[in-house]
Design an enzyme around this catalytic site. Sequence first.
Site, PDB file in Angstrom:
ATOM      1  N   LYS A  83       0.856  -1.188   0.000  1.00  0.00           N
ATOM      2  CA  LYS A  83       0.000   0.000   0.000  1.00  0.00           C
ATOM      3  C   LYS A  83       0.897   1.245   0.000  1.00  0.00           C
ATOM      4  CE  LYS A  83      -4.342   1.192   2.278  1.00  0.00           C
ATOM      5  NZ  LYS A  83      -5.139   1.003   3.496  1.00  0.00           N
TER       6      LYS A  83
HETATM    7  O1  G3P Z   1      -7.791   1.873   5.276  1.00  0.00           O
HETATM    8  C1  G3P Z   1      -8.159   3.120   4.835  1.00  0.00           C
HETATM    9  C2  G3P Z   1      -9.526   3.619   5.198  1.00  0.00           C
HETATM   10  O2  G3P Z   1     -10.517   2.692   5.028  1.00  0.00           O
HETATM   11  C3  G3P Z   1      -9.618   4.559   6.340  1.00  0.00           C
HETATM   12  O3  G3P Z   1     -10.911   4.777   6.827  1.00  0.00           O
HETATM   13  O4  G3P Z   1     -12.463   5.515   8.591  1.00  0.00           O
HETATM   14  O5  G3P Z   1     -10.030   6.102   8.771  1.00  0.00           O
HETATM   15  O6  G3P Z   1     -11.480   7.203   7.070  1.00  0.00           O
HETATM   16  P1  G3P Z   1     -11.237   5.964   7.855  1.00  0.00           P
END
Ligand code: G3P
Length: 218
Positions: A83
Amino acid sequence: MKIFLDSADLNEIRKVAELGVCDGVTTNPTLIAKSGQDFKTVLKEIVSLIPGPISAEVVSTEHKGMLAEAEVLAKLNDNIVIKLPLTPEGLRACKVLSGQGVRTNVTLCFQAGQALLAAKCGATYISPFIGRLDDVSIDGMTLIRDIRTIYDNYGYETEILAASIRHPRHVIDSALAGADVATCPYKIIAQLYSHPLTDKGLAAFLEDWKQSGQKAIV
Ligand code: G3P
């Protein structure tokens, strides 16, 4: 559509593995920090639980450092996907890794132009963050639709991985918009299978069965 779990919590990963609906896992430095475990140790555990792509994020900010980290991470298991952040350095690293046949997930995508560049660099997955866009009053789903159209117009094979999912509607709308994958926190997967009418209906069926005096099936 594929469903990935967005988590580095081994208990959550075990529960979703038992359900049989999990096609892969995404992690990020925040989720690894939350797990309280050593990065490589937790990744090895995750690959033993889910036989699908497992995204592991680099933390270097320049491409040489990213490539050095990617080499170590990719060696942990064939299912590890590297990633990378959607920065010029991340795109450079993506181009090199895709040339070497290493799978990549380009993350922190907030506009369609970024997704176009990631596809041109051969990204395996692009991760548009729909919830974080909604949080600042920009429609995250429009981004998924725009990327779908651009990728289809030019035949890019990069898979759209809807990320930053906040509620089940995000999953449904991503599926309708043609996202290839939705990566969901554990609670969203639980919300996807839950419905009060299912619980109510089952309780009524079981009560009627009990009242009928039927013999046990086994
Ligand atoms: O893994 C990346 C992503 O899904 C992050 O989500 O909830 O931290 O905006 P969030």
